[in-house]
Motif scaffolding. Structure first.
Motif, PDB file in Angstrom:
ATOM      1  N   VAL A  59       0.845  -1.205   0.000  1.00 26.02           N
ATOM      2  CA  VAL A  59       0.000   0.000   0.000  1.00 26.02           C
ATOM      3  C   VAL A  59       0.878   1.252   0.000  1.00 26.02           C
ATOM      4  N   HIS A  60       1.890   1.253   0.849  1.00 25.53           N
ATOM      5  CA  HIS A  60       2.772   2.418   0.930  1.00 25.53           C
ATOM      6  C   HIS A  60       3.630   2.563  -0.318  1.00 25.53           C
ATOM      7  N   LYS A  61       3.970   1.440  -0.950  1.00 24.75           N
ATOM      8  CA  LYS A  61       4.730   1.519  -2.203  1.00 24.75           C
ATOM      9  C   LYS A  61       3.876   2.138  -3.309  1.00 24.75           C
ATOM     10  N   VAL A  62       2.595   1.775  -3.340  1.00 24.71           N
ATOM     11  CA  VAL A  62       1.680   2.361  -4.327  1.00 24.71           C
ATOM     12  C   VAL A  62       1.594   3.871  -4.136  1.00 24.71           C
ATOM     13  N   ILE A  63       1.481   4.304  -2.873  1.00 23.89           N
ATOM     14  CA  ILE A  63       1.456   5.738  -2.591  1.00 23.89           C
ATOM     15  C   ILE A  63       2.731   6.393  -3.102  1.00 23.89           C
ATOM     16  N   ALA A  64       3.865   5.768  -2.816  1.00 20.18           N
ATOM     17  CA  ALA A  64       5.154   6.327  -3.232  1.00 20.18           C
ATOM     18  C   ALA A  64       5.275   6.374  -4.755  1.00 20.18           C
ATOM     19  N   ASP A  65       4.719   5.369  -5.453  1.00 21.18           N
ATOM     20  CA  ASP A  65       4.807   5.345  -6.916  1.00 21.18           C
ATOM     21  C   ASP A  65       3.967   6.449  -7.566  1.00 21.18           C
ATOM     22  N   ILE A  66       2.861   6.808  -6.922  1.00 25.02           N
ATOM     23  CA  ILE A  66       1.981   7.832  -7.476  1.00 25.02           C
ATOM     24  C   ILE A  66       2.396   9.228  -7.012  1.00 25.02           C
ATOM     25  N   ALA A  67       3.091   9.295  -5.894  1.00 23.15           N
ATOM     26  CA  ALA A  67       3.448  10.590  -5.293  1.00 23.15           C
ATOM     27  C   ALA A  67       4.141  11.556  -6.252  1.00 23.15           C
ATOM     28  N   PRO A  68       5.016  11.110  -7.159  1.00 20.32           N
ATOM     29  CA  PRO A  68       5.657  12.074  -8.077  1.00 20.32           C
ATOM     30  C   PRO A  68       4.670  12.890  -8.906  1.00 20.32           C
ATOM     31  N   HIS A  69       3.461  12.331  -9.146  1.00 17.32           N
ATOM     32  CA  HIS A  69       2.462  13.078  -9.907  1.00 17.32           C
ATOM     33  C   HIS A  69       2.043  14.352  -9.180  1.00 17.32           C
ATOM     34  N   ASP A  70       2.138  14.312  -7.844  1.00 20.77           N
ATOM     35  CA  ASP A  70       1.694  15.447  -7.024  1.00 20.77           C
ATOM     36  C   ASP A  70       2.856  16.104  -6.286  1.00 20.77           C
ATOM     37  N   SER A  71       4.051  15.867  -6.711  1.00 19.17           N
ATOM     38  CA  SER A  71       5.225  16.262  -5.932  1.00 19.17           C
ATOM     39  C   SER A  71       5.550  17.747  -6.065  1.00 19.17           C
ATOM     40  N   ILE A  72       6.353  18.218  -5.122  1.00 17.12           N
ATOM     41  CA  ILE A  72       6.837  19.594  -5.163  1.00 17.12           C
ATOM     42  C   ILE A  72       7.633  19.832  -6.438  1.00 17.12           C
ATOM     43  N   GLU A  73       8.462  18.849  -6.793  1.00 18.13           N
ATOM     44  CA  GLU A  73       9.323  18.998  -7.968  1.00 18.13           C
ATOM     45  C   GLU A  73       8.493  19.177  -9.242  1.00 18.13           C
ATOM     46  N   ARG A  74       7.414  18.383  -9.356  1.00 22.87           N
ATOM     47  CA  ARG A  74       6.590  18.488 -10.564  1.00 22.87           C
ATOM     48  C   ARG A  74       5.925  19.857 -10.654  1.00 22.87           C
ATOM     49  N   TYR A  75       5.349  20.301  -9.540  1.00 20.50           N
ATOM     50  CA  TYR A  75       4.606  21.558  -9.588  1.00 20.50           C
ATOM     51  C   TYR A  75       5.532  22.762  -9.680  1.00 20.50           C
ATOM     52  N   THR A  76       6.718  22.642  -9.119  1.00 20.55           N
ATOM     53  CA  THR A  76       7.704  23.704  -9.308  1.00 20.55           C
ATOM     54  C   THR A  76       8.084  23.793 -10.777  1.00 20.55           C
ATOM     55  N   GLY A  77       8.227  22.624 -11.401  1.00 19.61           N
ATOM     56  CA  GLY A  77       8.540  22.594 -12.832  1.00 19.61           C
ATOM     57  C   GLY A  77       7.435  23.181 -13.689  1.00 19.61           C
ATOM     58  N   LEU A  78       6.205  23.108 -13.203  1.00 22.51           N
ATOM     59  CA  LEU A  78       5.068  23.680 -13.940  1.00 22.51           C
ATOM     60  C   LEU A  78       4.973  25.188 -13.764  1.00 22.51           C
ATOM     61  N   GLY A  79       5.759  25.737 -12.844  1.00 19.47           N
ATOM     62  CA  GLY A  79       5.719  27.182 -12.629  1.00 19.47           C
ATOM     63  C   GLY A  79       5.014  27.607 -11.356  1.00 19.47           C
ATOM     64  N   VAL A  80       4.721  26.637 -10.481  1.00 19.87           N
ATOM     65  CA  VAL A  80       4.043  26.940  -9.222  1.00 19.87           C
ATOM     66  C   VAL A  80       5.101  27.141  -8.133  1.00 19.87           C
ATOM     67  N   ASN A  81       4.940  28.178  -7.347  1.00 22.18           N
ATOM     68  CA  ASN A  81       5.808  28.388  -6.180  1.00 22.18           C
ATOM     69  C   ASN A  81       5.216  27.590  -5.022  1.00 22.18           C
ATOM     70  N   VAL A  82       5.868  26.488  -4.662  1.00 24.98           N
ATOM     71  CA  VAL A  82       5.353  25.613  -3.610  1.00 24.98           C
ATOM     72  C   VAL A  82       6.046  25.948  -2.293  1.00 24.98           C
ATOM     73  N   VAL A  83       5.234  26.205  -1.269  1.00 29.77           N
ATOM     74  CA  VAL A  83       5.760  26.551   0.054  1.00 29.77           C
ATOM     75  C   VAL A  83       5.241  25.525   1.055  1.00 29.77           C
ATOM     76  N   GLN A  84       6.141  24.972   1.871  1.00 30.69           N
ATOM     77  CA  GLN A  84       5.754  24.022   2.907  1.00 30.69           C
ATOM     78  C   GLN A  84       5.627  24.753   4.241  1.00 30.69           C
ATOM     79  N   GLY A  85       4.385  24.793   4.747  1.00 28.21           N
ATOM     80  CA  GLY A  85       4.157  25.484   6.006  1.00 28.21           C
ATOM     81  C   GLY A  85       2.665  25.677   6.249  1.00 28.21           C
ATOM     82  N   TYR A  86       2.363  26.301   7.353  1.00 23.99           N
ATOM     83  CA  TYR A  86       0.973  26.551   7.750  1.00 23.99           C
ATOM     84  C   TYR A  86       0.572  27.969   7.326  1.00 23.99           C
ATOM     85  N   ALA A  87      -0.556  28.073   6.642  1.00 16.53           N
ATOM     86  CA  ALA A  87      -1.016  29.358   6.139  1.00 16.53           C
ATOM     87  C   ALA A  87      -2.190  29.861   6.966  1.00 16.53           C
TER      88      ALA A  87
END
Length: 716
Positions: free
Chosen positions: A318-346
């Motif tokens: 189950v955790h491997k499946v999560i890890a395999d899909i995680a790159p689709h939603d990753s910081i690296e992917r969205y940064t590459g798309l032009g999104v400024n991703v910030v990790q923190g509480y807003a």
């Protein structure tokens, strides 16, 4: 019979008007002659003339008889500007209201039965702003008033509202005609009364309420923002709080149209669906289904076997499946798309400024012209006494808790009979747990039809789940290290011992910690938004589970488009969220998938329907796969192939449903599905055969009888 009597009475009035020559007085020449005759009587008995004139005006307006404009001129000639305006104002409004009521009584039921689903959104709008739009129509006499009377009778506007708005709205036009009537001798044509200039003036007058509404909206916006200082410049075009389905799609769209966008996430990218919901649960369901198939391999001509099950390995997968899909939603992917991703509480500190407490301990602020709150939802934990003492897991926490174990829970209690509870109860039973599912209602999956609930319960029972419906959890108790759930059923208390307890009684929106309360944004159960997903502040939007009304990943993504587009381009054009065709699937075995209305919904909403049903036990592919169970049920408009809703119970029901979703979204009926080639042998043929069942039930009997005679004749 009552309706027939009214129709006959209206027809009789028309015939009488022609028979007695009343219609001849409703021309300009006839009016001039009639007024001359009445002026003598009016001089001696004015109240009698007023009464007769008003009665005739009311009756003719009530039956929509042409000539109201001529009679209004006559009122001016007989009673003067003030008196004529008063007489016509009341007579015309009373007559219009009677016409409105006649239309409502005679036609509304028929129109609702034929076009009820199409009129639903219109009626909702009329309930909210019907008085406003009626007033606008009354001010502009471009639309014939008798048409307004008949059409408004088909809506849900209140009679009292209709009366006073009509009286007020028709006053200006009435005064113009009455004033013209005081100079009746000089009038040679009705066309001269409403000159092009006067028509334009009336049209502008009709537009005035629309302009006023816009102005009031602007004033309301200014009032909302009055206590805040708007920044002169902004750091971002858009800030998105939450990186679940709604937040990710919102940020993706913003970046795609080259907006400057920041996505803030305090925990894991991908949100609930990737990390705790859709992805891990479906991975678990697959492993559990395979274990079930191994135990029942004899159905396929193989030797049944007890799987050598490693629960730890299952959870690791189950955790491997999560890890395999995680790159689709990753910081690296969205940064590459032009999104400024910030990790923190807003946290919002004003309508445009967000305070960020970064995960590394730093703090900062950022401004944006618009903000989208996509904070998602979390499992609801019921306030059961003793629950904290015995311990529990939720659909969020079980993945990290159970991955540490070598064996599945020995005795598992699942609280809740909704989709999440059913999916997990069946899966853990198939993986070797002794599962008891507790539901307070009288059946599981309460939103589905009774037959669907019954079939789901039978399936769970077949897998060994002990489903207890009508059982209300009262408290938990810990006695000498043993755990008990105390329940109430038919007035008696029952205790159930368990090793693990899973709370699956629903999910609640994440509403605290984002500064919404300080801004005055309504957060009753969800963040309250309008049809455009705007909150109290038009630049702050909410999307996904935090906004409701559906807690589905695909709906969150659907809302995200509206949130992004309205936030970035709302000054030009705003779009109302379309919830008309929403599908969902419960991934038990067999799956339960639905779109649109089911029978329970249709009955509760008073929507007429026909039911067409096809049993999947008759489908060739289902038989070859030894999955010949379930059905396709389609609700249609009586006598038509228009689809109101579809429910599919069976293997891969969620996939099969897509054809009905497409058909409903684009207005395609069952005839179109029937006329589409479906590959043989596939499960998708079930949809075509369901359409065929509808066609067979609506075969033209008379035509077929004639064809039978024709073919017999051709035999010689």
């Amino acid at each position: 019979m009552k309706k027939l009597i009214i129709l006959v009475a209206i027809a009789a009035i028309f015939l009488a008007a022609h028979y007695f020559g009343i219609d001849s007085y409703l021309t300009l020449d006839g009016l001039k002659q009639g007024v001359n005759q009445l002026q003598t009587l009016n001089a001696t008995q004015p109240w009698l003339v007023v009464a007769i004139f008003s009665a005739i005006y009311i009756v003719l307006t009530a039956v929509s008889f042409p000539g109201a404009a001529v009679m209004t001129l006559g009122a001016g000639a007989l009673f003067g500007v003030v008196g004529g305006t008063i007489v016509v104002s009341f007579a015309s409004t009373i007559g219009a209201t009677l016409a409105f009521l006649a239309s409502r009584y005679l036609l509304r039921d028929y129109v609702e039965s034929k076009f009820g689903s199409r009129l639903k959104a219109f009626n909702t709008g009329i309930e909210k702003e019907g008085a406003f739009y009626l007033f606008t129509l009354r001010l502009a006499p471009v639309v014939p008033f008798f048409v307004i009377n008949l059409l408004m009778g088909l809506t849900a506007i209140k009679t009292r509202t209709y009366y006073w708005v009509s009286q007020l709205g028709m006053l200006a036009g009435t005064a113009v005609y009455v004033n013209a009537g005081t100079q009746l001798a000089k009038i040679s044509s009705l066309k001269g009364i409403l000159s092009p200039g006067l028509l334009i003036s009336f049209t502008l007058l009709g537009l005035f309420p629309l302009i006023a509404k816009k102005a009031l909206n602007l004033i309301a916006k200014r009032k909302v923002y009055a206590r805040w200082k708007k920044p002169a410049r902004f750091d971002q075009n858009l800030i998105v709080i939450g990186a679940g389905a709604a937040g990710l799609v919102t940020a993706y769209i913003a970046a795609a149209v080259k907006a400057k966008v920041t996505l803030i996430e305090a925990h894991k990218m991908g949100g609930d669906c990737l990390n705790y919901g859709c992805v891990p649960s479906k991975a678990l369901i697959k492993s559990a289904k395979l274990a079930h198939q191994m135990r029942h391999a004899d159905r396929y001509g193989l030797n049944a076997a007890t799987p050598a099950l490693s629960f730890k390995a299952v959870m690791q997968r189950v955790h491997k499946v999560i890890a395999d899909i995680a790159p689709h939603d990753s910081i690296e992917r969205y940064t590459g798309l032009g999104v400024n991703v910030v990790q923190g509480y807003a946290k919002l500190i004003d309508p445009w400024t967000v305070h960020i407490k970064h995960n590394d301990g730093r703090e900062s602020t950022m401004t944006a012209r618009s903000v989208v709150i996509a904070a998602g939802a979390q499992p609801f934990v019921p306030p059961l006494p003793g629950l904290q003492d015995v311990g529990y897991v939720t659909s969020d926490t079980l993945w990290d808790e159970f991955v540490k174990r070598n064996e599945p829970p020995k005795r598992l209690v699942v609280l809740g009979g909704g989709p999440i509870g059913c999916e997990l109860a069946q899966s853990f039973a198939r993986l070797g747990s002794t599962v008891t599912q507790v539901e307070m209602a009288d059946r599981i999956m309460i939103r589905e039809d009774v037959e669907v609930s019954d079939l789901a319960m039978k399936s769970l029972h077949a897998d060994g789940v002990n489903v207890l419906v009508g059982h209300k959890a009262l408290r938990c108790e810990l006695r000498d290290g043993r755990k008990f759930l105390i329940m109430e059923h038919t007035g008696q208390q029952i205790e159930l011992e368990f090793d693990d307890l899973l709370c699956a009684v629903g999910r609640s929106a994440r509403l605290t910690g984002y500064g919404l309360e300080a801004l005055g944004i309504d957060t009753h159960r969800v963040v309250q938004t309008n049809d455009y997903l705007e909150t109290l502040y038009p630049n702050i939007f909410a999307a996904g589970d935090v906004a409701g009304p559906y807690q589905f990943t695909h709906v969150a993504a659907h809302q995200a488009w509206y949130a992004a587009v309205n936030a970035l381009f709302g000054q030009f054009k705003k779009f109302k969220v379309d919830y008309s065709v929403i599908p969902w699937t419960t991934f038990i075995d067999p799956e339960v998938a639905r779109v649109g209305l089911n029978e329970a919904d249709a009955k509760s909403q008073g929507v007429p329907f026909e039911v067409t049903r096809y049993g999947i036990d008759d489908l060739d592919r289902a038989i070859t796969d030894s999955d010949a169970h379930g059905f396709v049920k389609v609700l249609t408009v009586p006598g038509k192939d228009k689809i109101l809703g579809a429910t599919i119970v069976g293997t891969h029901a969620g996939d099969l449903l897509a054809e009905f979703v497409l058909a409903m979204r684009h207005g395609l009926g069952l005839n179109k599905i029937l006329g589409t080639i479906h590959t043989y042998p596939t499960l998708a043929e079930a949809n075509k055969y369901a359409a065929g069942e509808w066609k067979r039930a609506h075969a033209p009997a008379r035509v077929l009888a004639l064809l039978s005679k024709y073919h017999n004749w051709r035999l010689g």
